[in-house]
Design an enzyme around this catalytic site. Sequence first.
Site, mmCIF file in Angstrom:
data_model
loop_
_atom_site.group_PDB
_atom_site.id
_atom_site.type_symbol
_atom_site.label_atom_id
_atom_site.label_comp_id
_atom_site.label_asym_id
_atom_site.label_seq_id
_atom_site.Cartn_x
_atom_site.Cartn_y
_atom_site.Cartn_z
ATOM 1 C CB SER A 67 -0.853 -5.815 -7.077
ATOM 2 O OG SER A 67 -0.493 -4.846 -8.013
ATOM 3 C CD GLU A 88 8.107 -2.591 -7.011
ATOM 4 O OE1 GLU A 88 8.517 -1.558 -6.448
ATOM 5 O OE2 GLU A 88 6.946 -2.706 -7.429
ATOM 6 N N GLY A 120 0.834 -1.209 0.000
ATOM 7 C CA GLY A 120 0.000 0.000 0.000
ATOM 8 C C GLY A 120 0.862 1.249 0.000
HETATM 9 C C1 LIG Z 1 0.169 -3.347 -13.017
HETATM 10 C C2 LIG Z 1 0.464 -2.386 -11.904
HETATM 11 C C3 LIG Z 1 0.543 -2.828 -10.601
HETATM 12 C C4 LIG Z 1 0.803 -1.942 -9.562
HETATM 13 N N1 LIG Z 1 0.836 -2.428 -8.268
HETATM 14 C C5 LIG Z 1 1.049 -1.564 -7.240
HETATM 15 C C6 LIG Z 1 1.008 -2.033 -5.881
HETATM 16 O O1 LIG Z 1 0.775 -3.219 -5.614
HETATM 17 N N2 LIG Z 1 1.205 -1.150 -4.891
HETATM 18 C C7 LIG Z 1 1.447 0.172 -5.134
HETATM 19 O O2 LIG Z 1 1.645 0.926 -4.166
HETATM 20 N N3 LIG Z 1 1.473 0.667 -6.403
HETATM 21 C C8 LIG Z 1 1.279 -0.184 -7.461
HETATM 22 N N4 LIG Z 1 1.272 0.288 -8.755
HETATM 23 C C9 LIG Z 1 1.417 1.729 -8.958
HETATM 24 C C10 LIG Z 1 2.703 2.179 -9.599
HETATM 25 O O3 LIG Z 1 3.766 2.064 -8.707
HETATM 26 C C11 LIG Z 1 2.444 3.616 -10.050
HETATM 27 O O4 LIG Z 1 1.487 3.576 -11.091
HETATM 28 C C12 LIG Z 1 3.679 4.296 -10.539
HETATM 29 O O5 LIG Z 1 4.558 4.534 -9.486
HETATM 30 C C13 LIG Z 1 3.340 5.616 -11.241
HETATM 31 O O6 LIG Z 1 2.602 6.443 -10.410
HETATM 32 P P1 LIG Z 1 1.231 7.127 -10.884
HETATM 33 O O7 LIG Z 1 0.401 6.086 -11.539
HETATM 34 O O8 LIG Z 1 0.678 7.880 -9.736
HETATM 35 O O9 LIG Z 1 1.679 8.158 -12.009
HETATM 36 P P2 LIG Z 1 2.299 9.635 -11.777
HETATM 37 O O10 LIG Z 1 3.425 9.544 -10.827
HETATM 38 O O11 LIG Z 1 1.187 10.582 -11.465
HETATM 39 O O12 LIG Z 1 2.830 9.926 -13.221
HETATM 40 C C14 LIG Z 1 1.986 10.378 -14.295
HETATM 41 C C15 LIG Z 1 2.862 10.611 -15.505
HETATM 42 O O13 LIG Z 1 3.838 11.635 -15.219
HETATM 43 C C16 LIG Z 1 5.150 11.153 -15.435
HETATM 44 N N5 LIG Z 1 6.070 11.701 -14.427
HETATM 45 C C17 LIG Z 1 5.886 11.713 -13.075
HETATM 46 N N6 LIG Z 1 6.947 12.266 -12.461
HETATM 47 C C18 LIG Z 1 7.820 12.609 -13.443
HETATM 48 C C19 LIG Z 1 9.110 13.221 -13.457
HETATM 49 N N7 LIG Z 1 9.721 13.579 -12.306
HETATM 50 N N8 LIG Z 1 9.732 13.395 -14.644
HETATM 51 C C20 LIG Z 1 9.132 13.017 -15.813
HETATM 52 N N9 LIG Z 1 7.900 12.446 -15.866
HETATM 53 C C21 LIG Z 1 7.265 12.237 -14.702
HETATM 54 C C22 LIG Z 1 5.055 9.643 -15.308
HETATM 55 O O14 LIG Z 1 6.082 8.980 -16.023
HETATM 56 C C23 LIG Z 1 3.672 9.369 -15.904
HETATM 57 O O15 LIG Z 1 3.748 9.301 -17.298
HETATM 58 C C24 LIG Z 1 1.015 -0.568 -9.826
HETATM 59 C C25 LIG Z 1 0.931 -0.105 -11.148
HETATM 60 C C26 LIG Z 1 0.643 -0.993 -12.179
HETATM 61 C C27 LIG Z 1 0.558 -0.454 -13.588
#
Ligand SMILES: Cc1cc2nc3c(=O)[nH]c(=O)nc-3n(C[C@H](O)[C@H](O)[C@H](O)COP(=O)(O)OP(=O)(O)OC[C@H]3O[C@@H](n4cnc5c(N)ncnc54)[C@H](O)[C@@H]3O)c2cc1C
Length: 382
Positions: free
Chosen positions: A160, A243, A126
Amino acid sequence: MDLTFNERETAFRQELRGWLAANPPDPEPEQGGEDAHYAWRRDWQRRLYEAGWAAPHWPAEYGGRDATLTESAIYFEEMGRARVPLPANILGLLLGGPTLMVWGSGAQKERYLAPILSAEEIWCQGFSEPDAGSDLASLKTRAVRDGDEWVVTGQKVWTSGAQYSKWCMLVARTDPDVPKHKGLTYFLMDMEQDAVQVRPLRQITGEAEFNELFIEQARIPEENVVGGVGNGWKVALTTLMNERAGLGFALQVRMRQLLDDTIAIAARRGLLDDPLYADALADLHMRCEQVRLLAWKGLTDVERYGQPGPEGSLVKWLWSETNQRLTQLAAEIVGPEALSAGTSWSYELLRARGNTIEGGTTEVLKNIVAERVLGLPRLKAA
Ligand SMILES: Cc1cc2nc3c(=O)[nH]c(=O)nc-3n(C[C@H](O)[C@H](O)[C@H](O)COP(=O)(O)OP(=O)(O)OC[C@H]3O[C@@H](n4cnc5c(N)ncnc54)[C@H](O)[C@@H]3O)c2cc1C
């Protein structure tokens, strides 16, 4: 980098290969949906556990085999090669257990490690929130002390396996008055309480692999703080460093198998004589080899310097991009079957979309490579 294996490593590979050949998992269930599929993976982990193969990378005192880093990589390669499912409690085995081994108290190790190994208690992670994914340290979920308990309120997302989990590795803000990395604490939250609501998020593949967590005054006893109050960022980094450590090897073997399957179909259809397909497949072959060799190089660095370097980001970036290119090309080669719901080819194509997001987005990995591998100037936020 020396890729020859010593006698012990070769014997380890042979023993595991022999065991996998003699003890294949039950056939994948065709009925019963995701729950039946999960039960199948849980059963598979129990069988691995009973034979001492659930987590060879764990120390023997906790039920592992004291496997070296190279042996752990061999383990994941062989699991990939045998095309067996991932154990159900993969997050507990790869992230939760190793984090507790570093930061957990004696009592926590005693209480939590054995049920992780046997798949009796499933773990989820989480960390991510609606406004805190890549920038994890901005998370807003709050934990407030109440006697010898903590009361937690907030929202997590993309969790997940939460629907099957007993324990959640939860990072929450315990001090809003200090700089954002400093006010965090790492907890083990019991998922079996009404204050924690799990709502599935259905993916493009049709399955709900991950969930939203709505946490409304959940209670966590003080003894479930891991690594000390206010130390959550460091503990979370240990989880994140683990991870990609082992799983990467299984994933790159699976990608290789998918490429081999694609080449076999292209050959059957006479497409290998078409220079466009031949060129694209050769390019993917080279990319797969790059990912494999970079993964092994990363391991050599860990053995030499004691920790993974920022180059690990390059492996994840290349793997995810290559897997997406491969599944797209496979769709062209396989034809309509790859675009029909319910086929394994369509699953691979759709599931690969998340590869460039999960475990660190490609943009963030590129920043790491630019700044910490190439030494380019740091990007200043606008
Ligand atoms: C299949 C799957 C399983 C997952 N399982 C888990 C889980 O079990 N537990 C958990 O906690 N999370 C989980 N996640 C979440 C995952 O870790 C996040 O989706 C990931 O860290 C991206 O965060 P966000 O989705 O909030 O995107 P954001 O961080 O909001 O990013 C949005 C966009 O902005 C870009 N961006 C952000 N910061 C920057 C920067 N500094 N420079 C350039 N571009 C940037 C990103 O590349 C992206 O394109 C999972 C994700 C997936 C797809």
